[in-house]
Design a protein around this motif. Structure first.
Motif, PDB file in Angstrom:
ATOM      1  N   ARG A  30       0.942  -1.281  -0.017  1.00 44.79           N
ATOM      2  CA  ARG A  30      -0.111   0.102   0.111  1.00 44.79           C
ATOM      3  C   ARG A  30       0.766   1.172  -0.067  1.00 44.79           C
ATOM      4  O   ARG A  30       2.013   1.270   0.368  1.00 44.79           O
ATOM      5  CB  ARG A  30      -1.116  -0.040   1.207  1.00 44.79           C
ATOM      6  N   ALA A  86       0.213   5.188   1.661  1.00 44.55           N
ATOM      7  CA  ALA A  86      -0.801   5.729   2.592  1.00 44.55           C
ATOM      8  C   ALA A  86      -0.339   7.350   2.778  1.00 44.55           C
ATOM      9  O   ALA A  86      -0.186   7.407   3.910  1.00 44.55           O
ATOM     10  CB  ALA A  86      -0.699   5.137   3.825  1.00 44.55           C
ATOM     11  N   SER A  95      -0.778  11.308   3.744  1.00 46.97           N
ATOM     12  CA  SER A  95      -1.624  12.153   4.602  1.00 46.97           C
ATOM     13  C   SER A  95      -1.894  13.471   3.516  1.00 46.97           C
ATOM     14  O   SER A  95      -1.041  14.156   3.174  1.00 46.97           O
ATOM     15  CB  SER A  95      -0.678  12.517   5.880  1.00 46.97           C
ATOM     16  N   GLU A 130      -4.846   8.864   4.498  1.00 48.63           N
ATOM     17  CA  GLU A 130      -4.587   9.018   6.151  1.00 48.63           C
ATOM     18  C   GLU A 130      -4.977  10.530   6.390  1.00 48.63           C
ATOM     19  O   GLU A 130      -4.249  11.444   6.628  1.00 48.63           O
ATOM     20  CB  GLU A 130      -3.184   8.758   6.401  1.00 48.63           C
ATOM     21  N   TYR A 153      -2.302   7.784  15.031  1.00 53.93           N
ATOM     22  CA  TYR A 153      -1.581   7.363  13.774  1.00 53.93           C
ATOM     23  C   TYR A 153      -1.258   5.671  13.918  1.00 53.93           C
ATOM     24  O   TYR A 153      -1.580   4.991  13.146  1.00 53.93           O
ATOM     25  CB  TYR A 153      -0.267   8.081  13.300  1.00 53.93           C
ATOM     26  N   ARG A 186       7.520   2.188   3.243  1.00 50.60           N
ATOM     27  CA  ARG A 186       7.508   3.411   3.274  1.00 50.60           C
ATOM     28  C   ARG A 186       8.762   4.307   3.843  1.00 50.60           C
ATOM     29  O   ARG A 186       9.772   3.548   3.679  1.00 50.60           O
ATOM     30  CB  ARG A 186       6.361   3.935   4.591  1.00 50.60           C
TER      31      ARG A 186
HETATM   32  N1  GLU Z   1       0.583   8.788   6.312  1.00 45.28           N
HETATM   33  C1  GLU Z   1       1.855   8.697   6.593  1.00 45.28           C
HETATM   34  C2  GLU Z   1       2.793   9.580   5.769  1.00 45.28           C
HETATM   35  O1  GLU Z   1       2.399  10.300   4.718  1.00 45.28           O
HETATM   36  C3  GLU Z   1       2.446   7.158   6.164  1.00 45.28           C
HETATM   37  C4  GLU Z   1       2.300   6.113   6.899  1.00 45.28           C
HETATM   38  C5  GLU Z   1       2.544   4.781   6.590  1.00 45.28           C
HETATM   39  O2  GLU Z   1       3.070   4.564   5.468  1.00 45.28           O
HETATM   40  O3  GLU Z   1       2.355   3.823   7.537  1.00 45.28           O
HETATM   41  O4  GLU Z   1       3.937   9.868   6.391  1.00 45.28           O
END
Ligand code: GLU
Length: 302
Positions: free
Chosen positions: A6, A8, A10, A42, A179, A197
């Motif tokens: 995935r 994710a 923000s 997110e 989070y 990530r």
């Molecule tokens: N939403 C988080 C960010 O943009 C990433 C979270 C994740 O990949 O676990 O930094």
């Protein structure tokens, strides 16, 4: 297909080339291993905006990434987070915390307690003390009553990593899921078993893996990829110049060109050709990802 990876983001600001590089890597890791690839918005933070989320999706699509299914949107899952927190509460694994950030920083801590870890101020309050603090009007955060102080995870790129697990926040005082809780619940509920990530999140990973274990959920595999830094050696940000697809397009740099530059930075192209995503996938070898950060002078993108 088995399992899922995935991305994710923000939606508090447009994605810059560093975010796009992480997204490309997450997509490559997932597709390379035959996994599906999911998008999660997110947006629990107040700074989130649905217009920004739409632009993020458009930018990810423009550089050639594709996603399976509809995006998971965190703001639509509040009741699910509450359900999980209630379950932990029933199991005696939470406590109310009335501390401000300032109080946490100022609190005396045990000589060997790790820096930044919650000092335990509210962990053992009795009912009378809790009632007194509730009266002060501050709505409490909910913390995990953790029974360890550190946890070890295996990371495909960073190796074995041991990090702090304190009594971390599950739900903030304003009622919003934290989070660390949302990530763990969402990954498990959507079948994500591969987390790729940026490596600034590596230090949160032991908390998340431990929470997954406490909840009886599978712990995903992890690969934390190096950040993109500016020429001063600090994390790339929008103030560094033309670093989003919109600003780059305004100076004549196409999304294909950005993909080519990202490919070059990952050793998947020489930066001059514009390989399509399928070609990048055919060339992708996780063991060859450069170990250090990519130092980017945005002028080089032009
Ligand atoms: N939403 C988080 C960010 O943009 C990433 C979270 C994740 O990949 O676990 O930094």
């Amino acid at each position: 297909m088995t399992g899922a990876g995935r991305f994710a983001p923000s939606p508090s600001g447009d994605l810059h080339v560093g975010n796009l590089r992480t997204a490309l890597l997450a997509w490559l890791f997932a597709r390379h291993t035959g996994r599906s690839f999911l998008l999660r918005i997110e947006d629990l933070d107040d700074r989130s905006s649905s217009e920004v989320a739409d632009r993020q999706v458009a930018d990810l699509t423009a550089i050639g990434l594709d996603f399976d299914g509809d995006p998971v949107v965190q703001s639509q899952r509040r009741s699910r987070y509450d359900e999980v927190i209630d379950g932990l509460d029933t199991a005696g694994m939470t406590f109310e915390c009335f501390c401000t950030r300032k109080e946490i920083l100022a609190a005396p801590r045990a000589p060997h307690s790790p820096p930044g870890a919650y000092p335990g101020t509210c962990r053992d309050l009795d009912e009378g003390e809790r009632a007194e603090r509730r009266e002060s009007g501050r709505p409490p955060a909910i913390r995990l009553r953790s029974d360890i102080t550190e946890f070890t995870v295996q990371d495909e790129l960073c190796g074995t990593f041991t990090g702090v697990v304190d009594d971390f926040v599950l739900r903030r005082g304003d009622g919003v899921a934290a989070y660390n809780l949302a990530v763990v619940v969402d990954d498990a509920d959507s079948g994500v078993d591969q987390v790729v990530r940026a490596d600034d999140l590596l230090s949160s990973t032991p908390r998340q893996a431990y929470l997954a274990q406490v909840l009886g959920l599978p712990v995903p595999t992890y690969a934390h990829v190096p950040l993109v830094l500016n020429t001063f050696g600090t994390r790339l940000a929008k103030r560094d110049g033309a670093v989003t697809l919109t600003t780059l397009a305004s100076v004549g740099v196409s999304a294909e060109r950005v993909r080519a530059q990202l490919a070059g930075s990952l050793g998947l192209g020489d930066g001059s050709e514009t390989p399509d995503p399928a070609t990048l996938l055919a060339r992708f070898d996780p063991s060859k990802i450069p170990a250090g950060p990519w130092i980017l002078d945005p002028v080089d993108l032009l």
